[in-house]
Write a protein that holds these residues in place. Structure first.
Motif, mmCIF file in Angstrom:
data_model
loop_
_atom_site.group_PDB
_atom_site.id
_atom_site.type_symbol
_atom_site.label_atom_id
_atom_site.label_comp_id
_atom_site.label_asym_id
_atom_site.label_seq_id
_atom_site.Cartn_x
_atom_site.Cartn_y
_atom_site.Cartn_z
ATOM 1 N N LYS A 1 0.878 -1.177 0.000
ATOM 2 C CA LYS A 1 0.000 0.000 0.000
ATOM 3 C C LYS A 1 0.922 1.236 0.000
ATOM 4 C CE LYS A 1 -3.360 2.143 3.113
ATOM 5 N NZ LYS A 1 -4.554 2.552 2.416
ATOM 6 N N ILE B 1 1.237 -2.482 -7.158
ATOM 7 C CA ILE B 1 0.991 -1.895 -5.835
ATOM 8 C C ILE B 1 -0.399 -1.281 -5.780
ATOM 9 C CG2 ILE B 1 3.403 -1.423 -5.268
ATOM 10 C CD1 ILE B 1 2.929 1.446 -6.367
ATOM 11 N N ASP B 2 -0.834 -1.058 -4.536
ATOM 12 C CA ASP B 2 -2.102 -0.376 -4.306
ATOM 13 C C ASP B 2 -1.734 1.089 -4.052
ATOM 14 O OD1 ASP B 2 -4.482 0.540 -3.335
ATOM 15 O OD2 ASP B 2 -4.418 -0.598 -1.455
ATOM 16 N N LEU C 1 -2.162 5.171 -3.864
ATOM 17 C CA LEU C 1 -2.994 6.369 -3.738
ATOM 18 C C LEU C 1 -2.150 7.555 -4.199
ATOM 19 C CD1 LEU C 1 -5.505 7.946 -2.787
ATOM 20 C CD2 LEU C 1 -4.475 8.033 -0.506
ATOM 21 N N LYS D 1 -5.581 4.943 -7.338
ATOM 22 C CA LYS D 1 -6.647 5.812 -6.835
ATOM 23 C C LYS D 1 -6.070 7.215 -6.838
ATOM 24 C CE LYS D 1 -7.214 2.617 -3.488
ATOM 25 N NZ LYS D 1 -6.611 2.250 -2.373
ATOM 26 N N TRP E 1 -7.241 10.506 4.591
ATOM 27 C CA TRP E 1 -6.574 9.243 4.898
ATOM 28 C C TRP E 1 -7.554 8.277 5.560
ATOM 29 C CZ3 TRP E 1 -3.247 8.175 9.754
ATOM 30 C CH2 TRP E 1 -2.535 6.971 9.594
ATOM 31 N N THR F 1 -5.363 3.511 7.451
ATOM 32 C CA THR F 1 -4.519 2.325 7.285
ATOM 33 C C THR F 1 -3.115 2.798 6.908
ATOM 34 O OG1 THR F 1 -6.442 1.287 6.307
ATOM 35 C CG2 THR F 1 -4.368 0.048 6.186
ATOM 36 N N PHE G 1 0.685 3.259 5.512
ATOM 37 C CA PHE G 1 1.275 2.917 4.212
ATOM 38 C C PHE G 1 2.593 2.157 4.387
ATOM 39 C CE2 PHE G 1 -1.273 6.724 3.485
ATOM 40 C CZ PHE G 1 -2.021 6.343 2.373
ATOM 41 N N ASP G 2 2.846 1.221 3.447
ATOM 42 C CA ASP G 2 4.150 0.539 3.437
ATOM 43 C C ASP G 2 5.243 1.475 2.938
ATOM 44 O OD1 ASP G 2 3.396 -2.320 4.039
ATOM 45 O OD2 ASP G 2 2.098 -1.948 2.303
ATOM 46 N N LYS H 1 3.835 2.940 8.079
ATOM 47 C CA LYS H 1 3.867 1.717 8.898
ATOM 48 C C LYS H 1 5.216 1.577 9.593
ATOM 49 C CE LYS H 1 1.368 -2.000 6.857
ATOM 50 N NZ LYS H 1 1.335 -2.946 5.764
#
Ligand SMILES: C[S@@+](CC[C@H](N)C(=O)[O-])C[C@H]1O[C@@H](n2cnc3c(N)ncnc32)[C@H](O)[C@@H]1O
Length: 446
Positions: free
Chosen positions: A267, A288-289, A291, A315, A327, A330, A332-333, A381
């Motif tokens: 993420k 990847i996911d 944003l 997104k 936000w 969650t 983010f990595d 994270k």
């Protein structure tokens, strides 16, 4: 402000393909920049107002970029050759543009001196607010040609005329980079290379080079994904561009995405994402996911367009990276923070920037980016990575920002290129970008 009605009026008297017409439109662009507009905005407003076709756009753009790279010298010459600042501002613009062509130095200067003088006088004569200044335009330009050698000798003693930057910019560059300042300033006046990033989801560097060469282009591979087109052309004419095989992206900008070592499923946040150059690269490297956030709604649309062309998805969201209302909580990595800055490292692509910025801009923008970084850090994270990127060569926006990031809870600085300087030789292919990479120490949570 230039009266657009007059532009339409003179349309009837000047042929759009004449140098006179182009000089007049470029003079209008010059005035807009002198009033504080960015060169791309000024160009699109001046050109849209006269419904210019592609050829005129290209020609006016050439003159407008050229004069920004000569503006220190043309300002010096205008002051030497006139008793007081010529009025109206459009007249100043016209003199700057004509003098920049008389100085030669790039493709924009493919005209003979007598043609430039003749066309500048015609341009003045065709415009209601300048027609009385025809004689002055003629006298100034002819005197320049007569006294060129002595004027240029005198100009060599004037730093702003010699380097074509404001004095404060020259002084600051010299102070910060005592060994490289001349090279940095000189490279900043060169036209930038046309560098492409190969979309490895669709092709390879070798295959793309073959395709471009078959289409008659000379290429040079200059990085793992980077190819330089040695014969620059407008983007629409780049082979495979519309099919998403490549993007236009400087070689230094192409270092960002690989630094994050992205893995499928992560993420990821691109916090200042528009127009989406680095977002696109991240999505090309891993599933990847993503944003992609940006404060500017208009620029956000450019991300969607760029990703659609590349066949990629993220997104996209309008939001302010100093806040957290966008936000979902969650963490983010990985976070890419390509923070707003003075853009002092990319002046060869944006030669207007040196004339638009003020000495205190770097300090003010550093305060904004500090707020952004502190906010983003809370969204990372434990064990995650944050990459700080700027396109500035001023330490208050880059190294000092990184030093203060290093003091945030759990921050560990990892190896990254730091300050890249656009200097002659092997670094000529790189813009002046800055990278600092951090991981958040495991065990910390927010
Ligand atoms: C250097 S550009 C980003 C370039 C982009 N990363 C790329 O590679 O194409 C900086 C961006 O930050 C955006 N920006 C400025 N302040 C912001 C804020 N507070 N929050 C989010 N975006 C912001 C600007 O609109 C601009 O698009």
């Amino acid at each position: 402000m230039t009266d657009q009605k007059h532009f339409r009026t003179q349309n009837a008297t000047l042929r759009p393909d004449s140098l006179a017409f182009r000089l007049l439109v470029a003079a209008d662009v010059f005035c807009r920049v002198a009033r504080g507009q960015s060169l791309p905005n000024a160009l699109s407003q001046s050109l849209d107002a006269i419904a210019a076709d592609t050829t005129i756009r290209g020609a006016v753009q050439d003159i407008s970029y050229h004069v920004m790279r000569k503006r220190g010298m043309t300002a010096f010459l205008c002051a030497e050759l006139t008793d007081k600042p010529p009025k109206p501002p459009l007249l100043q613009g016209l003199l700057h543009c004509a003098l920049s062509l008389l100085l030669h130095g790039n493709d924009a200067a493919r005209y003979e001196s007598y043609t430039i003088v003749d066309q500048a006088v015609r341009a003045a004569g065709s415009h209601p607010s300048l027609s009385r200044a025809k004689g002055l335009v003629n006298a100034v330009l002819r005197r320049f040609l007569r006294e060129k050698n002595s004027l240029l000798e005198k100009a060599a003693q004037n730093r702003s005329a010699h380097w074509n930057y404001p004095d404060w910019w020259i002084d600051r560059t010299e102070k910060i980079y005592p060994d490289q300042w001349m090279s940095i300033l000189a490279v900043g006046n060169m036209p930038p290379p046309l560098t492409l990033r190969v979309n490895i989801r669709k092709t390879t560097v070798a295959a793309y080079c073959r395709l471009a060469e078959a289409a008659g282009f000379r290429t040079a591979a200059i990085g793992p994904f980077a190819i330089k087109l040695l014969d620059p052309v407008p983007v629409q004419e780049i082979p495979g561009f519309m099919d998403g095989l490549v993007s236009v992206q400087d070689a230094a900008a192409q270092l960002a995405a690989p630094l994050l070592a992205l893995k499928d499923g992560m993420k990821v946040l691109d916090a200042c994402a528009a127009p989406g150059g680095k977002s696109g690269h991240m999505l090309e490297l891993a599933d990847i996911d993503l944003l992609a956030l940006d404060r500017d709604r208009h620029r956000l649309r450019m991300i969607d367009e760029n990703l659609a062309r590349l066949g990629l998805k993220a997104k996209t969201r309008q939001g302010d990276a100093t806040r957290s209302d966008w936000w979902d909580k969650t963490p983010f990595d990985c976070i890419l923070a390509d923070v707003p800055c003075t853009a002092s490292g990319i002046i060869r692509r944006h030669p207007d920037i040196r004339w638009l910025r003020r000495p205190y801009d770097a300090r003010e923008l550093a305060m904004l980016s500090r707020k952004i970084l502190e906010n983003l850090w809370t969204m990372l994270k434990p064990g995650g990575k944050l990459l700080l990127a700027t396109c500035s060569i001023w330490p208050e926006e880059s190294e000092r920002q990184a030093a203060s990031l290093a003091s945030l809870p759990g921050a560990v600085r990892l190896p990254a290129p730091g300050q890249l300087l656009p200097i002659s030789g092997e670094r000529e292919d790189h813009d002046g970008l800055f990278y600092a990479l951090f991981s958040k120490h495991n065990g910390l949570s927010y």
